[in-house]
Scaffold this active site. Sequence first.
Site, PDB file in Angstrom:
ATOM      1  N   LYS A 182       0.842  -1.207   0.000  1.00  0.00           N
ATOM      2  CA  LYS A 182       0.000   0.000   0.000  1.00  0.00           C
ATOM      3  C   LYS A 182       0.881   1.263   0.000  1.00  0.00           C
ATOM      4  O   LYS A 182       2.093   1.186   0.147  1.00  0.00           O
ATOM      5  CB  LYS A 182      -0.919  -0.003   1.213  1.00  0.00           C
ATOM      6  CG  LYS A 182      -1.660  -1.307   1.443  1.00  0.00           C
ATOM      7  CD  LYS A 182      -2.976  -1.427   0.688  1.00  0.00           C
ATOM      8  CE  LYS A 182      -3.560  -2.815   0.889  1.00  0.00           C
ATOM      9  NZ  LYS A 182      -4.884  -3.019   0.404  1.00  0.00           N
TER      10      LYS A 182
HETATM   11  C1  LIG Z   1      -5.708  -4.100   1.106  1.00  0.00           C
HETATM   12  C2  LIG Z   1      -7.171  -4.056   1.074  1.00  0.00           C
HETATM   13  C3  LIG Z   1      -7.957  -4.347   2.210  1.00  0.00           C
HETATM   14  C4  LIG Z   1      -7.411  -4.746   3.540  1.00  0.00           C
HETATM   15  O1  LIG Z   1      -6.355  -5.580   3.493  1.00  0.00           O
HETATM   16  P1  LIG Z   1      -5.515  -6.084   4.747  1.00  0.00           P
HETATM   17  O2  LIG Z   1      -4.556  -6.997   4.092  1.00  0.00           O
HETATM   18  O3  LIG Z   1      -6.448  -6.766   5.685  1.00  0.00           O
HETATM   19  O4  LIG Z   1      -4.862  -4.913   5.404  1.00  0.00           O
HETATM   20  C5  LIG Z   1      -9.323  -4.203   2.096  1.00  0.00           C
HETATM   21  N1  LIG Z   1      -9.920  -3.819   0.962  1.00  0.00           N
HETATM   22  C6  LIG Z   1      -9.211  -3.542  -0.141  1.00  0.00           C
HETATM   23  C7  LIG Z   1      -9.937  -3.080  -1.364  1.00  0.00           C
HETATM   24  C8  LIG Z   1      -7.820  -3.671  -0.130  1.00  0.00           C
HETATM   25  O5  LIG Z   1      -7.121  -3.422  -1.245  1.00  0.00           O
END
Ligand SMILES: *Cc1c(COP(=O)(O)O)cnc(C)c1O
Length: 379
Positions: A182
């Site tokens: 991210k």
């Molecule tokens: C990354 C992501 C999440 C949450 O991901 P985690 O791996 O639990 O931190 C939720 N929704 C979307 C659209 C994502 O890209």
Amino acid sequence: MEPIPLARPDITDLDRDAVAAVLRTDQLSLGPKIAPFERAVASAAAVRHGVAVNSGTSGLHLIVRALGLGDGDEVVTTAFSFIASSNCLLFERVRPVFVDIDPRTGNLDPARIEAAVTPRTRAILAVDVFGHPADYDALAAIAGRRGLALIEDSCEALGARYRGRPAGSFGAAGCFAFYPNKQITTGEGGMIVTDDDRIAELCRSMRNQGRDASAPSWLGHVRLGYNYRLSDLHAALGLAQMRRLEQLLADRARVAARYAQRLAPLADRLGIELPQVLPEVSMSWFVYVVRLAEGADVRRRDAVITHLRSRGVGCNNYFPPIHLQPFYREMFGHREGDLPITESVSARSIALPFFGGISEAQMDRVAEALESGIQSAGA
Ligand SMILES: *Cc1c(COP(=O)(O)O)cnc(C)c1O
């Protein structure tokens, strides 16, 4: 040749020092790094509360619980997303009702929502897919008219804006995520953002075993809770990353602009579609996803992916549609053809290597491998 990864976290000595400093204290959790990290993210989203949690998925789950959604309720959402955006509903036996997407952005198409609303519908869960905010004017209007809550999965969109307002600030609550691919990372982590005092308080309590958030007693539990806490090691990393947020976003935007320039001739020659950013939006680039020309199918797309990987170019099929995942098919009886736009966009999508530090030479290699891959796959 050195493989080019799909994503790579941007970690500096400042980040490493921040984590090491926590390790020299005795407070590895429930310590002093959480509050400033929460304030930094809340302030970036222009809301009053940030509630740090151990993943984006945990954050979404707590939002669903804080809104009191449960068995028999329905939430209108998108199937063109990472699966956590729907699983957070299944955790509480809420039914995700998928509607098709706007093919320009890949986001929930507001024009299709009202036909999917039933007396059981309680909320709209929008996802700012790939860092492009959903159409919040339209979504808020529908939510207001129909008396629905708006939930914002901004896990891919920290720093994005819609008509000048930050992603995360549009719903009753929003959520960011900090997995290593991210825009900022804490290794694992997430943050609920909201202006609603009650939602913030409930989420603080539920992330910490249901302890009373305003008067915590270690063995007093006022409601069902979880251990969704973020440690101070993670929060220290997040805080250090937040201090560099503008730079991190600018680096990613520069890479996206360079890709757009580098791939424009391929778009002309081979019909591939480059990401579109609507004029009312300021994108926070999470990934760089191109689509093969209309008509290409999954088989040809997968052949291009295999070719790219054989050339050491990391890539992936962001996103396979959630409604066609095996257990969603089984639970809800979904079939191919249920969401034609989602399925077509999904079948043609390829996420290319994307991170702030990617070099010009690496982007050239990506473009060349993409071109030869498309030609040899006949896509
Ligand atoms: C990354 C992501 C999440 C949450 O991901 P985690 O791996 O639990 O931190 C939720 N929704 C979307 C659209 C994502 O890209």
